[in-house]
Design an enzyme around this catalytic site. Sequence first.
Site, short mmCIF file in Angstrom:
data_model
loop_
_atom_site.label_atom_id
_atom_site.label_comp_id
_atom_site.label_asym_id
_atom_site.label_seq_id
_atom_site.Cartn_x
_atom_site.Cartn_y
_atom_site.Cartn_z
CD GLU A 1 16.40 -6.56 0.88
OE1 GLU A 1 15.73 -7.54 1.27
OE2 GLU A 1 17.60 -6.38 1.17
CD GLU B 1 8.61 16.70 12.74
OE1 GLU B 1 9.80 16.99 12.94
OE2 GLU B 1 8.11 16.62 11.62
O1 2HA Z 1 18.89 -4.18 1.03
O2 2HA Z 1 19.28 -1.89 -0.23
O3 2HA Z 1 18.44 -2.95 -2.98
C1 2HA Z 1 19.31 -4.23 -0.27
C2 2HA Z 1 19.39 -2.90 -0.87
C3 2HA Z 1 19.63 -2.85 -2.31
ZN ZN Z 2 19.36 -2.12 1.86
#
Ligand code: 2HA
Ligand code: ZN
Length: 282
Positions: A118, A171
């Site tokens: 990501e 909160e």
């Molecule tokens: O979105 O969460 O890194 C991909 C994950 C693994």
């Molecule tokens: Zn993920």
Amino acid sequence: MTQKKFIDSPYVEQMCKITHGLYVHGWDERNGGNVSYRLTEEEVSQYVDTDKVLRNEPIDFDASELAGQYYLVTGTGRYFKNVIDNPEGDAGLVQIAADGHSVDIHWGYNDGAQPTSEFPAHLMTHINRQHVDSKQRIVMHCHPTNLVAMSFTVPLNEKIMTRILWKMQAESIVVFPEGLGVIPYMTPGTNAIGEATAEKMKDFRLVLWPQHGVFAAGDTMDETFGLIETIEKAALIYTTIQSQGGNILQEITDTDLADLTTRFGLKPNPEYMVGDSLVTGK
Ligand code: 2HA
Ligand code: ZN
């Protein structure tokens, strides 16, 4: 003088603690989740020789706006369960190369790992959050169970989602007065989900990835983790209400929300301040 080791730095310590915390909360099973932490040249140079590059890895989008910046980032395919015992394998310190299309690895990923899948969403988010506030240094992605579950049962509408979450506990509006950004379901690990997330990050520090997880941004590890803890607690209360039959008899009213903004000096999105009651549905 021997240089202090980066593995002993507070930055690696914080990364270990946070990934462990995300794991024990059950929000990052297996290789789920990723964290990136922007560090300054001053911070990094106390520990590593910044002229020395271990490896260079390509990235397939243009991060030239971040050229020269350093990020401590979790590795793709690595398990958050294990980072605490193996930070030098499961995380790495990278610097965005001058042309913005690769990263220089200065520390970590010592068994051949690479930055998270990501990474586009992280770097695109860092670009937009730095435009909003130059102190923002953290991007965190995880899979909080109750919030993800809500993405199946609640319309994928920012106002509806935000108002439910605000009304689950006093909160919530104090911690995320701008509300929750929502994108459609999209394929993870793509530039497209990165672009959609970063666009929302112009207005929000929390962005829901339906049927998947959440992206959060903040100044510090604690603050960013706290954002996720707070929204997931609200989602847990919502789940619990549904499991008690879902018949809501009383709630935090719109007047109560207004009183919270006055008491805590908040500037919430005014469009979210007035709407349907959870008790009457209108
Ligand atoms: O979105 O969460 O890194 C991909 C994950 C693994
Ligand atoms: Zn993920």
